[in-house]
Design a protein around this motif. Structure first.
Motif, mmCIF file in Angstrom:
data_model
loop_
_atom_site.group_PDB
_atom_site.id
_atom_site.type_symbol
_atom_site.label_atom_id
_atom_site.label_comp_id
_atom_site.label_asym_id
_atom_site.label_seq_id
_atom_site.Cartn_x
_atom_site.Cartn_y
_atom_site.Cartn_z
ATOM 1 N N THR A 106 1.149 -1.703 0.285
ATOM 2 C CA THR A 106 -0.254 0.227 0.123
ATOM 3 C C THR A 106 0.787 1.516 -0.026
ATOM 4 N N GLU B 242 -6.105 7.299 -0.251
ATOM 5 C CA GLU B 242 -5.831 7.554 -2.168
ATOM 6 C C GLU B 242 -4.139 7.503 -2.135
ATOM 7 N N CYS C 196 -3.941 7.030 -7.817
ATOM 8 C CA CYS C 196 -4.951 6.032 -7.894
ATOM 9 C C CYS C 196 -5.216 5.700 -6.242
ATOM 10 N N GLY C 197 -6.334 4.790 -6.201
ATOM 11 C CA GLY C 197 -6.957 4.455 -4.141
ATOM 12 C C GLY C 197 -6.031 4.078 -4.646
ATOM 13 N N ASP D 265 -6.235 0.731 -2.001
ATOM 14 C CA ASP D 265 -6.181 -0.473 -2.422
ATOM 15 C C ASP D 265 -5.834 -0.480 -4.093
ATOM 16 N N ALA D 266 -6.532 0.479 -4.690
ATOM 17 C CA ALA D 266 -5.581 -0.490 -6.332
ATOM 18 C C ALA D 266 -4.124 -0.302 -6.424
ATOM 19 N N ASN D 267 -3.908 0.468 -5.782
ATOM 20 C CA ASN D 267 -2.405 0.606 -5.720
ATOM 21 C C ASN D 267 -1.829 -0.601 -5.721
ATOM 22 N N ALA E 196 -3.132 -3.171 -5.472
ATOM 23 C CA ALA E 196 -3.398 -4.801 -6.171
ATOM 24 C C ALA E 196 -2.660 -4.937 -7.606
ATOM 25 N N MET E 197 -2.254 -4.108 -7.926
ATOM 26 C CA MET E 197 -1.353 -3.469 -8.548
ATOM 27 C C MET E 197 -0.097 -3.904 -7.875
#
Length: 125
Positions: A37, A55, A65-66, A68-70, A72-73
């Motif tokens: 994260t 964020e 980006c969010g 959580d999205a970061n 996940a990537m």
């Protein structure tokens, strides 16, 4: 005792996930989630932030980006690297219509590197 139950539940989840992946020809690879994260998915720079900041904004490259999205990537990138794969390039989308058109039928959208429109519609039919 609660930790043992949590470990058993997680192991059961991974077992079911691996079973389904084998069934559909996919891969399951467990990776270390620590730091996902706070690490930028675009450039890899660590940015410390409190947990309530949802964020991700990289001061180095400007990627936003969010949180959580970061994460996940980052998990996906780690899994790809452990499997010996590279992170896929983002493919911009082209349309076969002028840019001033407000709506586009899904049949007219082509990803860069895809077959031409005529070939794509022939394959779809």
């Amino acid at each position: 005792n609660a930790q043992n139950k949590q470990d058993a539940a997680w192991r059961q989840f991974i077992t079911l996930l691996e079973y389904k992946a084998d069934l559909y020809g996919c891969h399951v690879k467990q990776v270390e989630a620590r730091g996902t994260t706070t690490e930028c998915a675009s450039c890899g720079v660590e940015t410390a932030k409190p947990i309530w900041v949802r964020e991700h904004s990289c001061p180095s490259c400007g990627f936003e980006c969010g949180r959580d999205a970061n994460a996940a990537m980052n998990v996906l990138q780690r899994g790809f690297s452990e499997l010996g794969l590279e992170w896929p390039e983002s493919t911009p989308v082209e349309t076969a219509l002028p840019t001033d058109t407000t709506s586009v039928s899904a049949k007219r959208v082509i990803e860069t590197g895809s077959p031409t429109l005529n070939e794509a519609t022939t394959v779809a039919e």
